[in-house]
Design a protein around this motif. Structure first.
Motif, PDB file in Angstrom:
ATOM      1  N   ASP A   1       0.859  -1.180   0.000  1.00  0.00           N
ATOM      2  CA  ASP A   1       0.000   0.000   0.000  1.00  0.00           C
ATOM      3  C   ASP A   1       0.898   1.234   0.000  1.00  0.00           C
ATOM      4  O   ASP A   1       1.937   1.241   0.660  1.00  0.00           O
ATOM      5  N   ASP A   2       0.487   2.256  -0.725  1.00  0.00           N
ATOM      6  CA  ASP A   2       1.317   3.464  -0.831  1.00  0.00           C
ATOM      7  C   ASP A   2       1.374   4.235   0.483  1.00  0.00           C
ATOM      8  O   ASP A   2       2.288   5.027   0.705  1.00  0.00           O
ATOM      9  N   TYR A   3       0.381   4.066   1.351  1.00  0.00           N
ATOM     10  CA  TYR A   3       0.316   4.876   2.575  1.00  0.00           C
ATOM     11  C   TYR A   3       0.436   4.057   3.857  1.00  0.00           C
ATOM     12  O   TYR A   3       0.873   4.577   4.876  1.00  0.00           O
ATOM     13  N   VAL A   4      -0.015   2.803   3.807  1.00  0.00           N
ATOM     14  CA  VAL A   4      -0.062   2.005   5.036  1.00  0.00           C
ATOM     15  C   VAL A   4       1.115   1.030   5.056  1.00  0.00           C
ATOM     16  O   VAL A   4       1.289   0.237   4.116  1.00  0.00           O
ATOM     17  N   ALA A   5       1.918   1.102   6.132  1.00  0.00           N
ATOM     18  CA  ALA A   5       3.101   0.232   6.230  1.00  0.00           C
ATOM     19  C   ALA A   5       2.686  -1.223   6.408  1.00  0.00           C
ATOM     20  O   ALA A   5       1.584  -1.516   6.889  1.00  0.00           O
ATOM     21  N   GLU A   6       3.606  -2.142   6.036  1.00  0.00           N
ATOM     22  CA  GLU A   6       3.276  -3.574   6.023  1.00  0.00           C
ATOM     23  C   GLU A   6       2.769  -4.078   7.374  1.00  0.00           C
ATOM     24  O   GLU A   6       1.908  -4.951   7.423  1.00  0.00           O
ATOM     25  N   ASN A   7       3.280  -3.493   8.475  1.00  0.00           N
ATOM     26  CA  ASN A   7       2.875  -3.991   9.799  1.00  0.00           C
ATOM     27  C   ASN A   7       1.525  -3.441  10.241  1.00  0.00           C
ATOM     28  O   ASN A   7       1.025  -3.821  11.292  1.00  0.00           O
ATOM     29  N   TYR A   8       0.933  -2.537   9.478  1.00  0.00           N
ATOM     30  CA  TYR A   8      -0.409  -2.028   9.818  1.00  0.00           C
ATOM     31  C   TYR A   8      -1.477  -2.519   8.848  1.00  0.00           C
ATOM     32  O   TYR A   8      -2.660  -2.269   9.065  1.00  0.00           O
ATOM     33  N   LEU A   9      -1.069  -3.207   7.772  1.00  0.00           N
ATOM     34  CA  LEU A   9      -2.064  -3.723   6.836  1.00  0.00           C
ATOM     35  C   LEU A   9      -2.836  -4.857   7.514  1.00  0.00           C
ATOM     36  O   LEU A   9      -2.224  -5.795   8.046  1.00  0.00           O
ATOM     37  N   ARG A  10      -4.153  -4.766   7.522  1.00  0.00           N
ATOM     38  CA  ARG A  10      -4.968  -5.755   8.226  1.00  0.00           C
ATOM     39  C   ARG A  10      -4.830  -7.134   7.590  1.00  0.00           C
ATOM     40  O   ARG A  10      -5.146  -8.144   8.219  1.00  0.00           O
ATOM     41  N   SER A  11      -4.354  -7.176   6.330  1.00  0.00           N
ATOM     42  CA  SER A  11      -4.226  -8.463   5.640  1.00  0.00           C
ATOM     43  C   SER A  11      -2.922  -9.184   5.985  1.00  0.00           C
ATOM     44  O   SER A  11      -2.763 -10.367   5.683  1.00  0.00           O
ATOM     45  N   SER A  12      -1.953  -8.482   6.605  1.00  0.00           N
ATOM     46  CA  SER A  12      -0.650  -9.107   6.893  1.00  0.00           C
ATOM     47  C   SER A  12      -0.816 -10.228   7.916  1.00  0.00           C
ATOM     48  O   SER A  12      -1.684 -10.175   8.780  1.00  0.00           O
ATOM     49  N   LYS A  13       0.063 -11.218   7.775  1.00  0.00           N
ATOM     50  CA  LYS A  13       0.024 -12.357   8.710  1.00  0.00           C
ATOM     51  C   LYS A  13       1.208 -12.232   9.656  1.00  0.00           C
ATOM     52  O   LYS A  13       2.342 -12.045   9.202  1.00  0.00           O
ATOM     53  N   PHE A  14       0.933 -12.361  10.955  1.00  0.00           N
ATOM     54  CA  PHE A  14       2.003 -12.193  11.939  1.00  0.00           C
ATOM     55  C   PHE A  14       2.217 -13.501  12.705  1.00  0.00           C
ATOM     56  O   PHE A  14       1.274 -14.044  13.301  1.00  0.00           O
ATOM     57  N   CYS A  15       3.448 -14.002  12.688  1.00  0.00           N
ATOM     58  CA  CYS A  15       3.779 -15.255  13.376  1.00  0.00           C
ATOM     59  C   CYS A  15       3.503 -15.122  14.873  1.00  0.00           C
ATOM     60  O   CYS A  15       3.954 -14.159  15.510  1.00  0.00           O
ATOM     61  N   GLY A  16       2.811 -16.080  15.426  1.00  0.00           N
ATOM     62  CA  GLY A  16       2.552 -16.073  16.871  1.00  0.00           C
ATOM     63  C   GLY A  16       1.378 -15.185  17.237  1.00  0.00           C
ATOM     64  O   GLY A  16       1.132 -14.928  18.417  1.00  0.00           O
ATOM     65  N   SER A  17       0.633 -14.697  16.245  1.00  0.00           N
ATOM     66  CA  SER A  17      -0.602 -13.959  16.517  1.00  0.00           C
ATOM     67  C   SER A  17      -1.598 -14.301  15.412  1.00  0.00           C
ATOM     68  O   SER A  17      -1.822 -13.518  14.495  1.00  0.00           O
ATOM     69  N   GLY A  18      -2.121 -15.524  15.488  1.00  0.00           N
ATOM     70  CA  GLY A  18      -3.078 -15.966  14.471  1.00  0.00           C
ATOM     71  C   GLY A  18      -2.445 -16.925  13.476  1.00  0.00           C
ATOM     72  O   GLY A  18      -3.157 -17.661  12.782  1.00  0.00           O
ATOM     73  N   PHE A  19      -1.123 -16.903  13.373  1.00  0.00           N
ATOM     74  CA  PHE A  19      -0.396 -17.799  12.465  1.00  0.00           C
ATOM     75  C   PHE A  19       0.762 -18.418  13.242  1.00  0.00           C
ATOM     76  O   PHE A  19       1.235 -17.822  14.214  1.00  0.00           O
ATOM     77  N   ASP A  20       1.200 -19.603  12.794  1.00  0.00           N
ATOM     78  CA  ASP A  20       2.251 -20.291  13.552  1.00  0.00           C
ATOM     79  C   ASP A  20       3.500 -19.434  13.692  1.00  0.00           C
ATOM     80  O   ASP A  20       3.991 -18.846  12.722  1.00  0.00           O
ATOM     81  N   GLY A  21       4.023 -19.386  14.928  1.00  0.00           N
ATOM     82  CA  GLY A  21       5.253 -18.668  15.222  1.00  0.00           C
ATOM     83  C   GLY A  21       6.463 -19.566  15.047  1.00  0.00           C
ATOM     84  O   GLY A  21       6.404 -20.617  14.388  1.00  0.00           O
ATOM     85  N   PHE A  22       7.577 -19.157  15.683  1.00  0.00           N
ATOM     86  CA  PHE A  22       8.882 -19.783  15.419  1.00  0.00           C
ATOM     87  C   PHE A  22       9.129 -21.070  16.206  1.00  0.00           C
ATOM     88  O   PHE A  22      10.203 -21.649  16.089  1.00  0.00           O
ATOM     89  N   MET A  23       8.183 -21.510  17.033  1.00  0.00           N
ATOM     90  CA  MET A  23       8.408 -22.768  17.781  1.00  0.00           C
ATOM     91  C   MET A  23       8.186 -23.944  16.828  1.00  0.00           C
ATOM     92  O   MET A  23       7.166 -24.632  16.859  1.00  0.00           O
ATOM     93  N   GLN A  24       9.147 -24.129  15.937  1.00  0.00           N
ATOM     94  CA  GLN A  24       9.077 -25.176  14.923  1.00  0.00           C
ATOM     95  C   GLN A  24      10.464 -25.779  14.773  1.00  0.00           C
ATOM     96  O   GLN A  24      11.467 -25.119  15.052  1.00  0.00           O
ATOM     97  N   GLU A  25      10.487 -27.014  14.268  1.00  0.00           N
ATOM     98  CA  GLU A  25      11.775 -27.668  14.011  1.00  0.00           C
ATOM     99  C   GLU A  25      12.545 -26.835  12.977  1.00  0.00           C
ATOM    100  O   GLU A  25      13.729 -26.539  13.148  1.00  0.00           O
ATOM    101  N   SER A  26      11.859 -26.424  11.912  1.00  0.00           N
ATOM    102  CA  SER A  26      12.457 -25.559  10.892  1.00  0.00           C
ATOM    103  C   SER A  26      11.430 -24.528  10.472  1.00  0.00           C
ATOM    104  O   SER A  26      10.235 -24.801  10.489  1.00  0.00           O
ATOM    105  N   MET A  27      11.916 -23.350  10.076  1.00  0.00           N
ATOM    106  CA  MET A  27      11.013 -22.328   9.539  1.00  0.00           C
ATOM    107  C   MET A  27      11.228 -22.282   8.024  1.00  0.00           C
ATOM    108  O   MET A  27      12.368 -22.168   7.559  1.00  0.00           O
ATOM    109  N   VAL A  28      10.143 -22.357   7.270  1.00  0.00           N
ATOM    110  CA  VAL A  28      10.224 -22.253   5.810  1.00  0.00           C
ATOM    111  C   VAL A  28       9.724 -20.856   5.453  1.00  0.00           C
ATOM    112  O   VAL A  28       8.548 -20.538   5.643  1.00  0.00           O
ATOM    113  N   LEU A  29      10.656 -20.001   4.985  1.00  0.00           N
ATOM    114  CA  LEU A  29      10.334 -18.574   4.835  1.00  0.00           C
ATOM    115  C   LEU A  29      10.689 -18.080   3.438  1.00  0.00           C
ATOM    116  O   LEU A  29      11.703 -18.516   2.863  1.00  0.00           O
ATOM    117  N   PRO A  30       9.909 -17.128   2.898  1.00  0.00           N
ATOM    118  CA  PRO A  30      10.362 -16.475   1.660  1.00  0.00           C
ATOM    119  C   PRO A  30      11.603 -15.639   1.979  1.00  0.00           C
ATOM    120  O   PRO A  30      11.740 -15.156   3.116  1.00  0.00           O
TER     121      PRO A  30
END
Ligand SMILES: NC(=O)C1=CN([C@@H]2O[C@H](COP(=O)(O)OP(=O)(O)OC[C@H]3O[C@@H](n4cnc5c(N)ncnc54)[C@H](OP(=O)(O)O)[C@@H]3O)[C@@H](O)[C@H]2O)C=CC1
Ligand SMILES: O=C(CO)[C@H](O)[C@H](O)COP(=O)(O)O
Ligand SMILES: [Zn+2]
Length: 340
Positions: free
Chosen positions: A94-123
């Motif tokens: 979004d041209d005005y809203v930063a990535e951490n304020y976009l309601r569509s963003s997914k945040f690990c450990g808040s609704g989506f799996d966090g880092f307590m994993q054997e391995s993290m598969v990340l872009p």
């Protein structure tokens, strides 16, 4: 690839789940050091409302952590690289809203799996290389440092230019990191910290003044303020900030509260204050933080004062013990050496 994810299924109950994940175009990172945030504790202890827990669990906790690259199908990183993992995953720009304020963003450990994993598969965009020599126990909570970096960048863009005295309310981790980064970024400003604990305030050796919140008679007003108390402490902190700030000051709110906070809007109006909130951080904030580690390595020494304990986790009981110990810690961060 098969991966084991350690999910919180109910308060204080963590179970392993094996999932299949696609590694095409992705970086596979083996977490090495994780760090517990107050937000994790609110899920672990079941402090969040029943509706929130019903919606978000089961979920792997933890959004502060570093790891070692195992493989990278995108070709960006080398096996063995030490990296910090970014918990925020934007799915749009979004041209005005930063990535951490976009309601569509997914945040690990808040609704989506966090880092307590054997391995993290990340872009690859969600991985940042750490400088050589960055102490792992400190780098583990780089995400928290990046949140402070983000809030100060916003403050720099919003607050008026008289910055003779900047007040920081909160003598915990966030207060310490915000004060430290303010010290470096605004060497000509006086950084003034307000807290509840003389012992914790003793560690703020790099600031100009520290005050106990119950003993502020005669303290000079501040031009701007950061609220880093959170929880029930936010109420008194914001009230005192409004009392002790000069007109047209800017108040940066960082503490998370479970309950709504009553605010004297009459005085906010009369003083013409600007209140703004900051939550989480984006890739640029992580890059700026890592750059700061590179340019000013003494920051890592100051941050090491926050490492309260390093707990090795090789089985689920160890993870639970780390969370339980974290509840009773005197101050600082609980780091988990992740051997799961
Ligand atoms: N915005 C964001 O993205 C983020 C927000 N947070 C939030 O920030 C808050 C602080 O986190 P963290 O520093 O790790 O927590 P800590 O518990 O380490 O620190 C909070 C500190 O504030 C003190 N305090 C309480 N009331 C007041 C007051 N009225 N005036 C001044 N100080 C006060 C507490 O003292 P005592 O212990 O005696 O009560 C404690 O030392 C939490 O709510 C956390 O969830 C954390 C990470 C990111
Ligand atoms: O800790 C944080 C970021 O580092 C934030 O407090 C956290 O993201 C808030 O999330 P939640 O709504 O799940 O409490
Ligand atoms: Zn956090």
């Amino acid at each position: 690839m098969l991966n084991t994810v350690y999910r919180l299924v109910a308060p204080r109950t963590i179970v392993p789940v094996v999932v299949s994940q696609d590694t095409a175009g992705k970086v596979v990172v083996r977490p090495t050091h994780l760090s517990i945030c107050n937000a994790d504790q609110r899920y672990y202890q079941g402090i969040r409302s029943k509706e929130v827990l019903d919606e978000k669990l089961p979920m792997a906790l933890i959004h502060e952590g570093i790891g070692r690259v195992v493989s990278d199908d995108s070709g960006t990183f080398k096996p063995g690289d030490n990296v910090v993992m970014l918990p925020n995953a934007p799915v749009e720009k979004d041209d005005y809203v930063a990535e951490n304020y976009l309601r569509s963003s997914k945040f690990c450990g808040s609704g989506f799996d966090g880092f307590m994993q054997e391995s993290m598969v990340l872009p690859p965009e969600r991985v940042v290389l750490l400088p050589q020599g960055a102490t792992s126990e400190v780098a583990a909570f780089t995400e928290l440092v990046s949140v402070a970096m983000h809030a100060i960048s916003r403050f720099d863009a919003i607050a008026h230019g008289r910055r003779d005295r900047i007040g920081v309310w909160g003598d915990g981790n966030m207060g310490y990191i915000v004060s430290l980064l303010l010290r470096l970024r605004h060497p000509d400003s006086k950084v003034v910290v307000f807290g509840r604990n003389a012992l914790k305030l003793n560690d703020f050796t790099f600031v100009d003044e520290t005050h106990l919140v119950g003993d502020v008679a005669g303290v000079q007003l501040v031009d701007h303020a950061f609220e880093c108390a959170g929880g029930e402490g936010s109420v008194a902190a914001i009230e005192q900030i409004i009392d002790l700030i000069n007109p047209e000051g800017t108040v940066s709110l960082l503490g998370v509260s479970e309950n709504n906070v009553p605010i004297s809007t009459r005085m906010v109006l009369e003083k013409g204050l600007r209140l703004f909130g900051s939550s989480r951080s984006g890739r640029k904030d992580f890059e700026d933080t890592v750059e700061l580690y590179r340019e000013r390595p003494e920051v890592l020494d100051y941050l090491s004062a926050l490492v309260c304990s390093v707990n090795e986790a090789a089985q689920i009981a160890d993870i639970s013990r780390a969370f339980e110990d974290d509840i009773h810690k005197p101050m600082g961060k609980t780091v988990i050496k992740w051997n799961m």
